[in-house]
Structures are given as structure tokens and as C-alpha cells.
Design an enzyme around this catalytic site. Structure first.
Site, mmCIF file in Angstrom:
data_model
loop_
_atom_site.group_PDB
_atom_site.id
_atom_site.type_symbol
_atom_site.label_atom_id
_atom_site.label_comp_id
_atom_site.label_asym_id
_atom_site.label_seq_id
_atom_site.Cartn_x
_atom_site.Cartn_y
_atom_site.Cartn_z
ATOM 1 N N LYS A 38 1.026 -1.183 0.063
ATOM 2 C CA LYS A 38 0.348 -0.129 -0.299
ATOM 3 C C LYS A 38 0.986 1.049 -0.311
ATOM 4 O O LYS A 38 0.792 2.205 -1.108
ATOM 5 C CB LYS A 38 -1.165 -0.203 1.508
ATOM 6 C CG LYS A 38 -1.705 1.998 1.024
ATOM 7 C CD LYS A 38 -2.233 1.230 2.949
ATOM 8 C CE LYS A 38 -1.416 1.919 4.342
ATOM 9 N NZ LYS A 38 -1.344 2.687 4.418
ATOM 10 N N ASN A 39 1.633 1.779 0.385
ATOM 11 C CA ASN A 39 2.524 2.464 1.115
ATOM 12 C C ASN A 39 3.730 2.297 -0.145
ATOM 13 O O ASN A 39 4.161 3.902 -0.211
ATOM 14 C CB ASN A 39 3.394 2.669 2.765
ATOM 15 C CG ASN A 39 1.991 2.753 3.729
ATOM 16 O OD1 ASN A 39 1.070 2.751 3.506
ATOM 17 N ND2 ASN A 39 2.613 2.649 5.570
ATOM 18 N N ARG A 108 -4.257 11.228 4.329
ATOM 19 C CA ARG A 108 -2.799 12.142 4.290
ATOM 20 C C ARG A 108 -1.674 11.770 2.971
ATOM 21 O O ARG A 108 -0.828 12.742 3.263
ATOM 22 C CB ARG A 108 -2.138 11.738 6.012
ATOM 23 C CG ARG A 108 -1.372 12.621 6.096
ATOM 24 C CD ARG A 108 -0.469 11.955 7.681
ATOM 25 N NE ARG A 108 -0.098 12.850 7.714
ATOM 26 C CZ ARG A 108 1.754 13.440 7.545
ATOM 27 N NH1 ARG A 108 1.313 12.174 6.082
ATOM 28 N NH2 ARG A 108 2.572 13.815 7.400
ATOM 29 N N ARG A 137 0.808 14.383 12.460
ATOM 30 C CA ARG A 137 1.088 14.331 11.340
ATOM 31 C C ARG A 137 1.260 15.204 10.560
ATOM 32 O O ARG A 137 1.468 16.380 9.676
ATOM 33 C CB ARG A 137 0.102 13.452 10.569
ATOM 34 C CG ARG A 137 -0.645 12.711 11.247
ATOM 35 C CD ARG A 137 0.137 11.051 11.560
ATOM 36 N NE ARG A 137 1.024 10.654 10.036
ATOM 37 C CZ ARG A 137 0.263 9.344 9.648
ATOM 38 N NH1 ARG A 137 -0.689 8.969 9.695
ATOM 39 N NH2 ARG A 137 0.772 9.295 8.747
ATOM 40 N N PRO A 138 1.980 16.462 11.507
ATOM 41 C CA PRO A 138 2.633 17.535 10.644
ATOM 42 C C PRO A 138 3.236 17.212 9.348
ATOM 43 O O PRO A 138 4.070 16.591 9.103
ATOM 44 C CB PRO A 138 4.443 18.824 11.730
ATOM 45 C CG PRO A 138 4.377 16.684 12.658
ATOM 46 C CD PRO A 138 2.944 15.838 12.297
ATOM 47 N N VAL A 139 3.645 18.238 8.270
ATOM 48 C CA VAL A 139 5.044 18.479 7.129
ATOM 49 C C VAL A 139 5.394 19.324 7.085
ATOM 50 O O VAL A 139 5.417 19.762 5.968
ATOM 51 C CB VAL A 139 3.626 18.243 5.807
ATOM 52 C CG1 VAL A 139 2.435 17.161 5.710
ATOM 53 C CG2 VAL A 139 2.889 19.701 6.260
ATOM 54 N N ASP A 140 6.196 19.725 8.611
ATOM 55 C CA ASP A 140 7.114 20.990 8.246
ATOM 56 C C ASP A 140 8.492 20.912 7.882
ATOM 57 O O ASP A 140 9.161 21.117 6.802
ATOM 58 C CB ASP A 140 7.608 21.170 9.628
ATOM 59 C CG ASP A 140 7.701 20.463 10.578
ATOM 60 O OD1 ASP A 140 7.353 18.806 10.398
ATOM 61 O OD2 ASP A 140 9.083 20.314 11.188
ATOM 62 N N LEU A 141 8.640 19.617 7.678
ATOM 63 C CA LEU A 141 9.662 19.223 6.671
ATOM 64 C C LEU A 141 9.855 18.279 5.835
ATOM 65 O O LEU A 141 10.754 19.297 4.548
ATOM 66 C CB LEU A 141 10.203 17.110 7.418
ATOM 67 C CG LEU A 141 10.638 17.029 8.910
ATOM 68 C CD1 LEU A 141 11.192 15.591 8.875
ATOM 69 C CD2 LEU A 141 12.160 17.689 9.699
ATOM 70 N N ASP A 324 4.169 -0.338 12.052
ATOM 71 C CA ASP A 324 3.188 -0.275 12.279
ATOM 72 C C ASP A 324 2.904 -2.013 11.947
ATOM 73 O O ASP A 324 2.295 -1.920 11.619
ATOM 74 C CB ASP A 324 3.157 -0.219 9.872
ATOM 75 C CG ASP A 324 3.013 1.113 9.382
ATOM 76 O OD1 ASP A 324 3.767 1.543 8.093
ATOM 77 O OD2 ASP A 324 2.940 1.940 10.458
ATOM 78 N N VAL A 346 7.973 6.641 17.466
ATOM 79 C CA VAL A 346 7.566 7.141 15.835
ATOM 80 C C VAL A 346 5.813 7.846 15.605
ATOM 81 O O VAL A 346 6.639 9.237 15.780
ATOM 82 C CB VAL A 346 7.112 5.758 14.803
ATOM 83 C CG1 VAL A 346 6.607 6.943 13.723
ATOM 84 C CG2 VAL A 346 8.327 5.428 14.721
HETATM 85 C C1 EPZ Z 1 4.907 6.253 6.099
HETATM 86 O O1 EPZ Z 1 3.976 7.521 6.580
HETATM 87 C C2 EPZ Z 1 3.937 5.410 6.236
HETATM 88 N N1 EPZ Z 1 2.881 5.976 5.835
HETATM 89 C C3 EPZ Z 1 3.028 5.313 7.646
HETATM 90 O O2 EPZ Z 1 2.019 3.842 7.302
HETATM 91 C C4 EPZ Z 1 4.302 5.013 8.693
HETATM 92 O O3 EPZ Z 1 4.243 4.124 9.737
HETATM 93 C C5 EPZ Z 1 4.831 5.822 8.704
HETATM 94 O O4 EPZ Z 1 5.260 6.331 7.317
HETATM 95 C C6 EPZ Z 1 6.361 5.501 9.314
HETATM 96 O O5 EPZ Z 1 7.208 4.463 9.052
HETATM 97 C C7 EPZ Z 1 2.699 6.159 4.210
HETATM 98 O O6 EPZ Z 1 4.087 5.849 3.025
HETATM 99 C C8 EPZ Z 1 1.476 6.302 3.030
HETATM 100 P P1 EPZ Z 1 7.300 10.512 9.133
HETATM 101 P P2 EPZ Z 1 4.877 9.243 7.207
HETATM 102 O O7 EPZ Z 1 6.919 11.081 7.463
HETATM 103 O O8 EPZ Z 1 5.551 9.524 5.547
HETATM 104 C C9 EPZ Z 1 7.137 13.653 12.153
HETATM 105 C C10 EPZ Z 1 -0.072 3.223 7.584
HETATM 106 O O9 EPZ Z 1 0.033 2.477 8.867
HETATM 107 N N2 EPZ Z 1 7.404 14.299 11.485
HETATM 108 O O10 EPZ Z 1 8.082 9.206 8.268
HETATM 109 O O11 EPZ Z 1 3.391 10.371 7.809
HETATM 110 C C11 EPZ Z 1 6.068 12.507 12.400
HETATM 111 O O12 EPZ Z 1 4.872 13.601 13.323
HETATM 112 C C12 EPZ Z 1 0.497 4.450 8.261
HETATM 113 O O13 EPZ Z 1 0.450 2.034 6.444
HETATM 114 C C13 EPZ Z 1 7.151 15.269 11.135
HETATM 115 O O14 EPZ Z 1 7.719 15.370 12.527
HETATM 116 O O15 EPZ Z 1 5.504 9.020 8.422
HETATM 117 C C14 EPZ Z 1 5.931 11.267 12.979
HETATM 118 O O16 EPZ Z 1 5.454 11.492 14.148
HETATM 119 C C15 EPZ Z 1 0.648 4.871 8.995
HETATM 120 N N3 EPZ Z 1 7.278 16.595 10.218
HETATM 121 C C16 EPZ Z 1 7.054 10.939 12.670
HETATM 122 O O17 EPZ Z 1 8.232 12.197 11.993
HETATM 123 C C17 EPZ Z 1 7.311 15.964 9.128
HETATM 124 O O18 EPZ Z 1 7.390 17.070 8.004
HETATM 125 C C18 EPZ Z 1 7.141 9.567 11.383
HETATM 126 O O19 EPZ Z 1 6.702 9.806 10.459
HETATM 127 C C19 EPZ Z 1 7.226 14.502 9.105
HETATM 128 C C20 EPZ Z 1 6.578 14.110 9.242
#
Ligand code: EPZ
Length: 453
Positions: A38-39, A108, A137-141, A324, A346
């Protein structure tokens, strides 16, 4: 695109709701087929915006999230047709740089499209996706990385408005350091950099297999990407990408979910196709708990059950233990001999399945970011409510091991990430079925569980 069975199955009418009835303690046997990841699909669908020609991706599961992503791409002007397990995608005319909020807020991952849109069109208008059950779920990065690539980014009324500065209309290669190895930020920025002028390096990049699959997809379209799968990824921008026919990698989280189902039901079970290397942290933790895990072929893994021993788990970015899989292992450890501590590092709110497992008789409680588990001898089937995708999977797993009938509500969460899970489990001996019940009765199913028999 015709809706697939999965996308319609959970769409019960308003006055009816689908629930999953599971009669527990049935031994499983055989081999469960694993669908495409899926991802990977969600990120690669965003990546198709980079390609000015038609392209095709295969081994695409029928999941609600993928249906939503296709809707968002169509809203941007992309033509998509499902043809069996493949999607035929034509992004030659991306007519809009803005995705509708009502769709982005429901998925998202669609935010990742901001990178390809910006690289392809020079502008993007992407609503902030907002939080979800598991965290803010911020997007600052993502935003800071796009700014490093030379984009002007501002947020207006909840919409990320990004524009390429300068007359060239192209982003500029840059060195980007991620404060956290975010999967989505790594993917957004890697995609944006494929069409930038010059070289981009992403430091502290995510190493997940889905990032590698996306890099392979972009590479197959002519992008120049080195280091995917390590924490430093280098992308050399090219002027244009070309068509591709790409098979999606098997879903390591679906695979891990079924391995845990085998362990908790004391069943010898195989899963295929899989990439065993992608399962390393999952297999290591299962072996620590007791079962043997055998690699029978390059794409086949088999679990041989055993008594279950308690252990500790801490979720980390790949190759650490995947967040996950945390909920599924929490369910498994409720029946392990001894005490376990599960630490979720996480996401800030990903222990909501604990309360539901307690309803089933588990001795499990939350303390901060930890779930403290004392193994019990058995679980009892009761009505439970899924709160997010992987919590739903954990409740199905617990139901397979519980005495009596478990009723899992909130199946829209499950259908986001599992393609026909009940059929796959029934084919190896589980006794479960999806039924529609009047919505007004769903909340007091405990009194009328026998009525559903
Ligand atoms: C991906 O989400 C996956 N989703 C998630 O799967 C998975 O749990 C996650 O990666 C971690 O492996 C998809 O790929 C569609 P992250 P993503 O950015 O990219 C923080 C599932 O169950 N963060 O690695 O959103 C965030 O808050 C889903 O299939 C920032 O602070 O995850 C989190 O605490 C759930 N700023 C951490 O990083 C940002 O700009 C990890 O998030 C981005 C993220």
C-alpha cells in the site's frame, strides 16, 4: 475506474454498518498470498505526476486508500484506469495544481503529491492534511525541504502554496538535512529533486523499502537516484522523465500481520510472495518470542509455532522495528508467558488498541508511550471498535485467538490497508465473515451478539 469489491464492500448504506464476526481458536494452515505494498503504491501514484507520458503500475491491491489517491489524481487531470491488478495512468495533461481539501483530508499520503506537482508545473496548492487518529502528522520537514530546493512556500487558509522562484521554472538542487528520517518527507523531496536543476542530497533520509521502491520506480522513468535505502540519497536532476511499466513490491506489513496471526493461533503457515530482507526486524522479534521462521524460497517465508515468551519492543525508523507492526505484536504479546514492554517512539497516539484488547481480557495498560503487558492464558471474544488501520488488524488477530465470537467494528479502517483480509484468512481455515447490521444496533452489539450468530 470501476470500484473494486473492496472499495464497495465496506461502503454499507447509512442505515447499515459492516462488522466482522470472528469465531476464534481455529488453527490455520496453508499459504497466504501477499498483495502489493500500500505505502509503495501511494507514493508511486504521486510519482506518476512526474511523467508526461502514460505509465503502468502492476501488483496494485484493491484498497480504499488507493481508490482515494486515484480520485485525487483525477481531480488534478490525470486519467487512471484499473485493468485487473494494474493501473494505467496518463498524466500527460495535469490540468490543475491544486488538490481538493475534502479528498486530501481523508488521505494524508496525498500530500506527498506536492513535490511532483511543484517539479512538473512549477506551482502546487496542497491543503494541509491535518492530523489523524495516531498523531498530529505535521509536514514541516516537507515544507522546509521544498524551500531548500528553491520554492517559495507559504500557508494560506490551511493550504500549502508552493511556487518555483526564478525564470527557469525549475527547482534548484540542494543539500537537505531532515531532522527526522520521515518517510513522506524523503519521498516528497526525492520526487521533487528528480526534475530539479543540478544535484540534491538528502541527509538523514528514511530507509524504508517503500522509499527504495519509489526510487526504483523513478529510476525506471529515467531519474538519476543513488543511495536509496541508506540515510543519504543523491538525486541528479534531469529535464524530463519517460514512460514506465512497474511492478509494486510485496507489502511487508501485510506479510508481518499474517505471520503474527499464525503465531497467535499456533498455526504453521506460509506467506508469499515476500521479500524476506524487508521482514528482518519482524522475523527477529518473532523468533525472540518463540516461533521458528523459515525462509523456504527466495519469496516464501513459513512460521512454525511455539509457546510464546514475553519480550520488549521499541518502534524505530527502518531498519528498526516498524511502528506499523506495533499494534499487531501488542495483541500477540497479550498471550505470551511473562511481562512485555512495548514502546511507541514514532507516533504520539498509537496505543489506542490497548483499551480494546483489555476489553477482550488482556492484562495491558498504557503508561506514557509504553504499553505494559502481562501475559494471560486466554482472550474472550467481545464486540470491539477499531480506532485506526493497524489497530483494526490487531483486533482481528486477537479475535482469531479468542474464545467465542469477536465482533470487530470500524472496518473502514481495516479496508484502508488490507485487500480482502477475511477471504485470505478463510482460505487457510479461519472462521470469520463480514456482515451488515443496522447502524442503530452496532453500539449495543454486546447484548445481541448471539443474534448475529
Ligand atoms: C509513512 O507515514 C507511512 N504511510 C505510515 O504508514 C508509517 O507508519 C510511517 O511512514 C512511518 O513508517 C505512508 O507511507 C503512506 P513519517 P509518514 O513522516 O510518511 C514526524 C500505515 O499504517 N514528522 O515517517 O506520514 C511525524 O509526526 C501508515 O500504513 C514530522 O514531525 O510518516 C511522525 O512522528 C501509518 N514532520 C514521524 O515524523 C514532518 O514533516 C514519522 O512520520 C513529517 C513527519
Amino acid at each position: 475506474m470501476a470500484a473494486t469489491s473492496q472499495e464497495t464492500q465496506s461502503a454499507a448504506t447509512d442505515e447499515e454498518t459492516s462488522v466482522l464476526k470472528i469465531w476464534g481458536r481455529k488453527p490455520l494452515s496453508g499459504c497466504i498470498p501477499i498483495s502489493g505494498a500500500k505505502n509503495s503504491v501511494l507514493a508511486i501514484l504521486a510519482g506518476t505526476l512526474l511523467c508526461p507520458k502514460q505509465c503502468r503500475i502492476s501488483n496494485v491491491p484493491s484498497l480504499a486508500d488507493i481508490g482515494k489517491m486515484c480520485q485525487i489524481l483525477r481531480a488534478l487531470g490525470v486519467k487512471i484506469e484499473r485493468n485487473g491488478d494494474a493501473l494505467e495512468i496518463d498524466a500527460s495533461h495535469v490540468g490543475s495544481d491544486r488538490a481538493p481539501y475534502e479528498l486530501v483530508s481523508k488521505l494524508r499520503a496525498s500530500f506527498f503529491a506536492v513535490g511532483p506537482l511543484l517539479a512538473r508545473l512549477g506551482s502546487a496548492r496542497m491543503p494541509l492534511p491535518g492530523g489523524c487518529a495516531i498523531g498530529a502528522r505535521p509536514v514541516d520537514l516537507h515544507v522546509r525541504g521544498l524551500q531548500a530546493l528553491g520554492a517559495e512556500v507559504r500557508i494560506e487558509q490551511g493550504v500549502v502554496c508552493a511556487d518555483v522562484k526564478g525564470r527557469s521554472g525549475r527547482l534548484k538542487g540542494a543539500k537537505i538535512y531532515l531532522d527526522y528520517p520521515s518517510v513522506g518527507a524523503t519521498e516528497t523531496l526525492m520526487m521533487a529533486a528528480t526534475l530539479a536543476e543540478g544535484e540534491t542530497t538528502i541527509y538523514n533520509a528514511a530507509r524504508e523499502p517503500e522509499v527504495v521502491d519509489l526510487a526504483s520506480f523513478c529510476g525506471a522513468m529515467g531519474a538519476i537516484i543513488h543511495g536509496a535505502g541508506t540515510n543519504t540519497i543523491t538525486i541528479v536532476g534531469v529535464p524530463e522523465l519517460h514512460t514506465v511499466d512497474y511492478p509494486i513490491v510485496p507489502d511487508r506489513i501485510e506479510a508481518g500481520t499474517f505471520l503474527v496471526a499464525a503465531a497467535i493461533t499456533h498455526s504453521e503457515l506460509s506467506i508469499a510472495p515476500v521479500v524476506p530482507d524487508h521482514l528482518t526486524p519482524i522475523i527477529a522479534k518473532l523468533r525472540e518470542i518463540g516461533p521458528q521462521v523459515v525462509i523456504d524460497a527466495p519469496d516464501t517465508v513459513r512460521l512454525i509455532p511455539s509457546e510464546l515468551r514475553a519480550t520488549d519492543i521499541e518502534t524505530l525508523p527502518y531498519p528498526g522495528f516498524p511502528t506499523d507492526m506495533q499494534a499487531q505484536f501488542s495483541a500477540l504479546l497479550t498471550l505470551a508467558e511473562g511481562n512485555s514492554v512495548i514502546t511507541e517512539t514514532v507516533f504520539e497516539n498509537r496505543l489506542r488498541h490497548v483499551a480494546e484488547l483489555s476489553r477482550m481480557g488482556a492484562d495491558i495498560r498504557v503508561k506514557g508511550q509504553n504499553a505494559i503487558v502481562r501475559g494471560v492464558h486466554g482472550l474472550s471474544g467481545v464486540p470491539v471498535m477499531a480506532t485506526d488501520l493497524r489497530a483494526a488488524a490487531a483486533l482481528v488477530i486477537a479475535g482469531l485467538a479468542a474464545d467465542g465470537m469477536t465482533i470487530v467494528k470500524g472496518l473502514h479502517h481495516l479496508d484502508r490497508g488490507y485487500d480482502n483480509i477475511e477471504q485470505k484468512l478463510r482460505n487457510v481455515g479461519a472462521h470469520l465473515e463480514r456482515v451488515k447490521v443496522p447502524t442503530e444496533r452496532v453500539d449495543n452489539l454486546a447484548d445481541s451478539a448471539e443474534a448475529l450468530v
